[in-house]
Scaffold this motif. Structure first.
Motif, short mmCIF file in Angstrom:
data_model
loop_
_atom_site.label_atom_id
_atom_site.label_comp_id
_atom_site.label_asym_id
_atom_site.label_seq_id
_atom_site.Cartn_x
_atom_site.Cartn_y
_atom_site.Cartn_z
N LEU A 1 -3.39 10.38 10.81
CA LEU A 1 -2.20 11.00 10.21
C LEU A 1 -2.55 12.29 9.48
O LEU A 1 -1.67 12.97 8.96
N SER A 2 -3.82 12.62 9.45
CA SER A 2 -4.28 13.79 8.70
C SER A 2 -4.47 15.00 9.63
O SER A 2 -4.45 14.88 10.86
N SER A 3 -4.65 16.15 9.01
CA SER A 3 -4.91 17.38 9.76
C SER A 3 -5.85 18.26 8.95
O SER A 3 -6.32 17.86 7.87
N SER A 4 -6.12 19.44 9.45
CA SER A 4 -6.98 20.37 8.71
C SER A 4 -6.30 20.89 7.45
O SER A 4 -6.95 21.35 6.51
N ALA A 5 -4.96 20.80 7.40
CA ALA A 5 -4.22 21.33 6.26
C ALA A 5 -3.99 20.29 5.16
O ALA A 5 -3.75 20.66 4.00
N SER B 1 -0.11 13.23 -9.21
CA SER B 1 -0.14 14.61 -9.65
C SER B 1 -0.77 15.43 -8.53
O SER B 1 -1.22 14.90 -7.53
N GLU B 2 -0.79 16.73 -8.70
CA GLU B 2 -1.43 17.55 -7.68
C GLU B 2 -2.87 17.07 -7.48
O GLU B 2 -3.54 16.71 -8.45
N PRO B 3 -3.37 17.02 -6.24
CA PRO B 3 -2.79 17.60 -5.03
C PRO B 3 -2.08 16.60 -4.12
O PRO B 3 -2.00 16.82 -2.92
N MET C 1 0.85 -1.17 0.00
CA MET C 1 0.00 0.00 0.00
C MET C 1 0.90 1.24 0.00
O MET C 1 2.01 1.22 0.52
N VAL C 2 0.41 2.32 -0.58
CA VAL C 2 1.16 3.58 -0.63
C VAL C 2 0.39 4.64 0.15
O VAL C 2 -0.82 4.78 0.00
N LEU C 3 1.11 5.37 0.99
CA LEU C 3 0.52 6.50 1.70
C LEU C 3 0.71 7.76 0.89
O LEU C 3 1.82 8.04 0.41
N LEU C 4 -0.36 8.51 0.73
CA LEU C 4 -0.33 9.75 -0.03
C LEU C 4 -0.71 10.92 0.87
O LEU C 4 -1.66 10.83 1.66
N ASN C 5 0.03 12.00 0.74
CA ASN C 5 -0.28 13.25 1.43
C ASN C 5 -0.95 14.17 0.42
O ASN C 5 -0.32 14.59 -0.56
N CYS C 6 -2.20 14.50 0.65
CA CYS C 6 -2.97 15.28 -0.32
C CYS C 6 -3.41 16.61 0.29
O CYS C 6 -3.93 16.65 1.41
N SER C 7 -3.22 17.66 -0.45
CA SER C 7 -3.59 18.99 0.04
C SER C 7 -5.09 19.25 -0.07
O SER C 7 -5.59 20.24 0.47
#
Length: 220
Positions: A134-138, A155-157, A114-120
């Protein structure tokens, strides 16, 4: 006749000595039953295989300590399929994954990565699992299978954080399943017998013994 009875008695006595102090144990009622290859920390070392030590915390939970001092609660032990089901008492198991290293440990994990992605920005509910701890409001963190059109997310985001060989429920349900192939005691469990060390000289060799007491629920 007396000699024959004596000879029959010796094996039974031997088995009792080998399993002395190694009876089925648990930290609290309805908790997972602990027996070879696992042992509770207060039991003699011959009751468990190296690396399979468990202990009870102050709440009566059954705890497994993995390398790097990572602690997990034990939900269930399936001795027939040789799998242990774990959970994180801190309710954020994915945060502990970077500390895990099974290269020198008997318990293993075998799953598609599995891959963890940080998305804006939030992703639509498609082929991913939201990881709230692991998430936040940002930003939002998601877990997706590495082979599931990963390029669509990179790709973004979203940016890639890391990839891990753990099942989807590790991220969504705070659970981790590990298995072991050594020691191999599956046949003992099928026969309702005990598994243990063969002798004190060859301590890593195991064999089956007649069970001291039959427990119909001892596979959990």
């Amino acid at each position: 006749m007396s000699i024959l009875l004596f000879l029959l008695f010796i094996p039974s006595l031997s088995l009792g000595q080998r399993l002395e102090g190694c009876e089925d144990s648990w930290c609290k009622s309805h908790g997972p039953i602990v027996h070879f290859p696992f042992r509770l920390s207060h039991q003699p070392k011959h009751c468990g295989y190296p690396g399979f030590e468990l202990h009870c915390n102050t709440k009566g939970d059954t705890i497994l300590e993995l390398p790097s001092s990572v602690h997990f609660g034990v939900e269930k032990i399936d001795y027939v399929s040789q799998k242990i089901h774990l959970y994180d008492p801190d309710q954020c198991l994915p945060a502990k994954l970077p500390k895990l290293n099974f290269s020198q440990f008997n318990l293993k994990n075998e799953y598609l990565p599995m891959v963890l992605l940080n998305c804006s920005a939030p992703l639509p509910d498609t082929i991913h699992d939201f990881v709230p701890c692991l998430s936040s409001s940002a930003y939002k963190v998601y877990a997706v299978y590495e082979f599931d059109h990963l390029n669509l997310f990179l790709s973004e985001p979203c940016t890639k954080i890391h990839h891990y060989p753990y099942a989807w429920y590790t991220f969504r349900e705070n659970k981790l399943q590990l298995n072991w192939s050594i020691p191999l005691c599956r046949s003992c469990e099928f026969k309702g017998m005990d598994c243990g060390f063969k002798d004190e000289i060859k301590q890593l060799e195991t064999q089956l013994f007649q069970s001291n007491s039959y427990n119909p629920n001892r596979s959990t």
